[in-house]
Design a protein around this motif. Sequence first.
Motif, PDB file in Angstrom:
ATOM      1  N   TYR A 322     -10.350 -42.664 -50.403  1.00 22.46           N
ATOM      2  CA  TYR A 322      -9.291 -42.948 -51.365  1.00 22.46           C
ATOM      3  C   TYR A 322      -9.348 -42.095 -52.621  1.00 22.46           C
ATOM      4  O   TYR A 322      -8.424 -42.113 -53.431  1.00 22.46           O
ATOM      5  N   ASP A 323     -10.409 -41.339 -52.836  1.00 28.44           N
ATOM      6  CA  ASP A 323     -10.556 -40.652 -54.110  1.00 28.44           C
ATOM      7  C   ASP A 323     -11.529 -39.491 -53.947  1.00 28.44           C
ATOM      8  O   ASP A 323     -12.594 -39.646 -53.357  1.00 28.44           O
ATOM      9  N   GLY A 324     -11.194 -38.337 -54.479  1.00 28.31           N
ATOM     10  CA  GLY A 324     -12.072 -37.185 -54.359  1.00 28.31           C
ATOM     11  C   GLY A 324     -12.910 -36.923 -55.590  1.00 28.31           C
ATOM     12  O   GLY A 324     -13.762 -36.044 -55.583  1.00 28.31           O
ATOM     13  N   GLY A 325     -12.673 -37.655 -56.677  1.00 31.30           N
ATOM     14  CA  GLY A 325     -13.346 -37.364 -57.928  1.00 31.30           C
ATOM     15  C   GLY A 325     -14.558 -38.218 -58.203  1.00 31.30           C
ATOM     16  O   GLY A 325     -14.948 -39.075 -57.414  1.00 31.30           O
ATOM     17  N   TYR A 326     -15.165 -37.967 -59.370  1.00 27.85           N
ATOM     18  CA  TYR A 326     -16.316 -38.723 -59.819  1.00 27.85           C
ATOM     19  C   TYR A 326     -15.873 -39.862 -60.733  1.00 27.85           C
ATOM     20  O   TYR A 326     -14.839 -39.783 -61.409  1.00 27.85           O
ATOM     21  N   LYS A 327     -16.682 -40.911 -60.773  1.00 24.79           N
ATOM     22  CA  LYS A 327     -16.470 -41.992 -61.731  1.00 24.79           C
ATOM     23  C   LYS A 327     -17.370 -41.737 -62.938  1.00 24.79           C
ATOM     24  O   LYS A 327     -18.554 -41.436 -62.787  1.00 24.79           O
ATOM     25  N   ARG A 328     -16.796 -41.869 -64.120  1.00 19.10           N
ATOM     26  CA  ARG A 328     -17.567 -41.601 -65.332  1.00 19.10           C
ATOM     27  C   ARG A 328     -17.265 -42.673 -66.367  1.00 19.10           C
ATOM     28  O   ARG A 328     -16.143 -42.773 -66.858  1.00 19.10           O
ATOM     29  N   ASP A 329     -18.264 -43.492 -66.688  1.00 27.56           N
ATOM     30  CA  ASP A 329     -18.070 -44.635 -67.575  1.00 27.56           C
ATOM     31  C   ASP A 329     -18.864 -44.537 -68.874  1.00 27.56           C
ATOM     32  O   ASP A 329     -18.711 -45.382 -69.746  1.00 27.56           O
ATOM     33  N   TRP A 330     -19.750 -43.540 -69.001  1.00 24.70           N
ATOM     34  CA  TRP A 330     -20.572 -43.379 -70.204  1.00 24.70           C
ATOM     35  C   TRP A 330     -20.489 -41.945 -70.687  1.00 24.70           C
ATOM     36  O   TRP A 330     -20.274 -41.015 -69.895  1.00 24.70           O
ATOM     37  N   SER A 331     -20.689 -41.759 -71.993  1.00 19.35           N
ATOM     38  CA  SER A 331     -20.662 -40.421 -72.572  1.00 19.35           C
ATOM     39  C   SER A 331     -21.789 -40.286 -73.590  1.00 19.35           C
ATOM     40  O   SER A 331     -22.118 -41.245 -74.307  1.00 19.35           O
ATOM     41  N   VAL A 332     -22.372 -39.095 -73.678  1.00 15.60           N
ATOM     42  CA  VAL A 332     -23.437 -38.827 -74.639  1.00 15.60           C
ATOM     43  C   VAL A 332     -22.819 -38.597 -76.020  1.00 15.60           C
ATOM     44  O   VAL A 332     -21.919 -37.770 -76.188  1.00 15.60           O
ATOM     45  N   MET A 333     -23.323 -39.322 -77.011  1.00 20.99           N
ATOM     46  CA  MET A 333     -22.852 -39.157 -78.374  1.00 20.99           C
ATOM     47  C   MET A 333     -23.672 -38.149 -79.166  1.00 20.99           C
ATOM     48  O   MET A 333     -23.148 -37.408 -79.995  1.00 20.99           O
ATOM     49  N   ALA A 334     -25.002 -38.117 -78.886  1.00 21.00           N
ATOM     50  CA  ALA A 334     -25.862 -37.257 -79.699  1.00 21.00           C
ATOM     51  C   ALA A 334     -27.234 -37.103 -79.062  1.00 21.00           C
ATOM     52  O   ALA A 334     -27.638 -37.891 -78.200  1.00 21.00           O
ATOM     53  N   GLU A 335     -27.929 -36.080 -79.544  1.00 22.61           N
ATOM     54  CA  GLU A 335     -29.333 -35.859 -79.181  1.00 22.61           C
ATOM     55  C   GLU A 335     -30.181 -36.004 -80.439  1.00 22.61           C
ATOM     56  O   GLU A 335     -29.860 -35.430 -81.484  1.00 22.61           O
ATOM     57  N   ILE A 336     -31.247 -36.770 -80.343  1.00 22.25           N
ATOM     58  CA  ILE A 336     -32.115 -36.999 -81.498  1.00 22.25           C
ATOM     59  C   ILE A 336     -33.067 -35.825 -81.670  1.00 22.25           C
ATOM     60  O   ILE A 336     -33.719 -35.384 -80.724  1.00 22.25           O
ATOM     61  N   THR A 337     -33.156 -35.315 -82.905  1.00 20.77           N
ATOM     62  CA  THR A 337     -34.034 -34.191 -83.212  1.00 20.77           C
ATOM     63  C   THR A 337     -35.252 -34.600 -84.045  1.00 20.77           C
ATOM     64  O   THR A 337     -36.245 -33.881 -84.073  1.00 20.77           O
ATOM     65  N   GLN A 348     -24.743 -33.952 -83.020  1.00 15.20           N
ATOM     66  CA  GLN A 348     -23.627 -34.662 -82.390  1.00 15.20           C
ATOM     67  C   GLN A 348     -23.141 -33.949 -81.147  1.00 15.20           C
ATOM     68  O   GLN A 348     -23.095 -32.724 -81.092  1.00 15.20           O
ATOM     69  N   ARG A 349     -22.793 -34.742 -80.128  1.00 11.64           N
ATOM     70  CA  ARG A 349     -22.186 -34.212 -78.902  1.00 11.64           C
ATOM     71  C   ARG A 349     -20.753 -34.696 -78.740  1.00 11.64           C
ATOM     72  O   ARG A 349     -19.895 -33.966 -78.267  1.00 11.64           O
ATOM     73  N   ASN A 350     -20.499 -35.964 -79.090  1.00 12.44           N
ATOM     74  CA  ASN A 350     -19.158 -36.533 -79.059  1.00 12.44           C
ATOM     75  C   ASN A 350     -18.980 -37.430 -80.277  1.00 12.44           C
ATOM     76  O   ASN A 350     -19.945 -37.940 -80.844  1.00 12.44           O
ATOM     77  N   ARG A 351     -17.737 -37.637 -80.666  1.00 17.09           N
ATOM     78  CA  ARG A 351     -17.449 -38.347 -81.910  1.00 17.09           C
ATOM     79  C   ARG A 351     -17.903 -39.804 -81.865  1.00 17.09           C
ATOM     80  O   ARG A 351     -17.666 -40.517 -80.896  1.00 17.09           O
ATOM     81  N   PHE A 352     -18.553 -40.227 -82.939  1.00 17.32           N
ATOM     82  CA  PHE A 352     -18.892 -41.640 -83.102  1.00 17.32           C
ATOM     83  C   PHE A 352     -18.739 -42.019 -84.570  1.00 17.32           C
ATOM     84  O   PHE A 352     -18.556 -41.157 -85.443  1.00 17.32           O
ATOM     85  N   PHE A 353     -18.827 -43.326 -84.867  1.00 20.35           N
ATOM     86  CA  PHE A 353     -18.460 -43.851 -86.176  1.00 20.35           C
ATOM     87  C   PHE A 353     -19.580 -44.694 -86.781  1.00 20.35           C
ATOM     88  O   PHE A 353     -20.420 -45.245 -86.065  1.00 20.35           O
ATOM     89  N   GLU A 354     -19.532 -44.792 -88.100  1.00 21.46           N
ATOM     90  CA  GLU A 354     -20.361 -45.769 -88.808  1.00 21.46           C
ATOM     91  C   GLU A 354     -20.095 -47.155 -88.222  1.00 21.46           C
ATOM     92  O   GLU A 354     -18.950 -47.532 -87.975  1.00 21.46           O
ATOM     93  N   PRO A 389     -18.471 -31.490 -82.932  1.00 18.53           N
ATOM     94  CA  PRO A 389     -19.543 -31.173 -81.980  1.00 18.53           C
ATOM     95  C   PRO A 389     -20.600 -30.276 -82.599  1.00 18.53           C
ATOM     96  O   PRO A 389     -20.286 -29.328 -83.327  1.00 18.53           O
ATOM     97  N   MET A 390     -21.849 -30.614 -82.344  1.00 19.71           N
ATOM     98  CA  MET A 390     -23.028 -29.864 -82.780  1.00 19.71           C
ATOM     99  C   MET A 390     -23.309 -30.004 -84.276  1.00 19.71           C
ATOM    100  O   MET A 390     -24.163 -29.294 -84.818  1.00 19.71           O
ATOM    101  N   MET A 391     -22.621 -30.926 -84.961  1.00 16.88           N
ATOM    102  CA  MET A 391     -22.934 -31.145 -86.366  1.00 16.88           C
ATOM    103  C   MET A 391     -24.229 -31.932 -86.497  1.00 16.88           C
ATOM    104  O   MET A 391     -24.596 -32.738 -85.651  1.00 16.88           O
TER     105      MET A 391
END
Length: 411
Positions: A322-337, A348-354, A389-391
């Motif tokens: 029924y479907d040829g694609g991937y399911k994606r339910d989570w996204s990376v927001m950032a990597e800790i340095t 930062q990898r994707n936008r997030f908020f206070e 991104p990358m901030m």
Amino acid sequence: MSEIQTSAPELLSPAGDTERFMRALYFGADAIYVGGSAFGMRAAPSNFTFDELKSAVNAAHERGVKVYLTCNTVPMNEEIEKIPEFLQSAEDCGVDAFIISDMGVMSLAKKYCPNVDIHISTQAGITNYVSANAWYELGASRIVTARELSLDEIASIRAKTPKELEIECFVHGAMCVSFSGRCLLSNYLVGRDSNRGDCAQPCRWQYSLMEKTRDGEYFPIDEDENGTYIMNSKDMCMIEHIPDLVKAGITSFKIEGRAKSAYYTSVITNAYRQAIDGYLKNPTDSYKPEKWIIDEMYKVSSRDYCTGFYYGHPRDNAQIYYDGGYKRDWSVMAEITDFNDGRAYGIQRNRFFEGDRLEVLQRGCEPFEVTVTDLRDGAGEKIDKAPHPMMNFSFLCDKTVEKDALLRKAL
């Protein structure tokens, strides 16, 4: 099958570039397989220059981790003269093994790089102990079995081959509709050779039927009005079957996915690391990973899962119609340095908020949540969101988060 063993299997992770390589290292791979600038079965990833490969190997060896280089395409006559230099350059970088499918390439590796181990790729289609023994007698230290084998068949190979011959098997990732990747469909439809690392994955496309005299009038192959994905296989997932994999005598558990994201490499490597370590603490037939480990399988982009051919021919549970694609339910927001005095610092990898509740993925423990409080940019100025991104950013954090951990959020 043979009696259950307690020796630790190798966890072998994929890396398509330096970022993914370092993710595999951080999350606990025992070995990492990569592609160089040529002769590998994944043309899509950026792969490694020799300078990058040398740096990666040095970083791995410092942690006691091995690096295997894919040389498993089917080379043509005009490419042969380039192979010795390629192999010698890789040897100079310190790689621990070449993954090879072609007998000619193997002969060149033995001649020009006799001190580098040879692993026979799944592309060679090894399905029996006679073939496995033949490769061993030619100089292979490891075979990667064809994916079409059951655990009982692998156990039989183990029982009828020298104990010095290692057996590597895929335990997780995409499955190919064709026999161990030997497919001409991509060549035929779009001129991209799947046996030379350039598969366009047309088996994932949606197909309908058209009668010759009714040009442009399409008929569904099944009752679904949208057509059918008649060749679209499920992904493999064996994380709940560690005892059976060990019992079959498998030396190395291989994760598919050099073309997949650094996040995928992180999550799947970490989950299998915890599952294997959990089994080694409780090496029984009944061992099951903790629920959170199994849940991690569904926090990456994936298709529906199955157990491949391990428990017999998957005729009733192998394809997704029924479907040829991937399911994606989570996204990376950032990597800790860094983490210092109760503040987490990151990129930062994707936008997030206070005020956001983010989940922390770090090695060796169950994921946990933190709240973004007192969010500041790289200059220390107060901000209400991290939009670029990358901030650089930092925020107050009531739990310790280690360097290289990831912050993620459900979509």
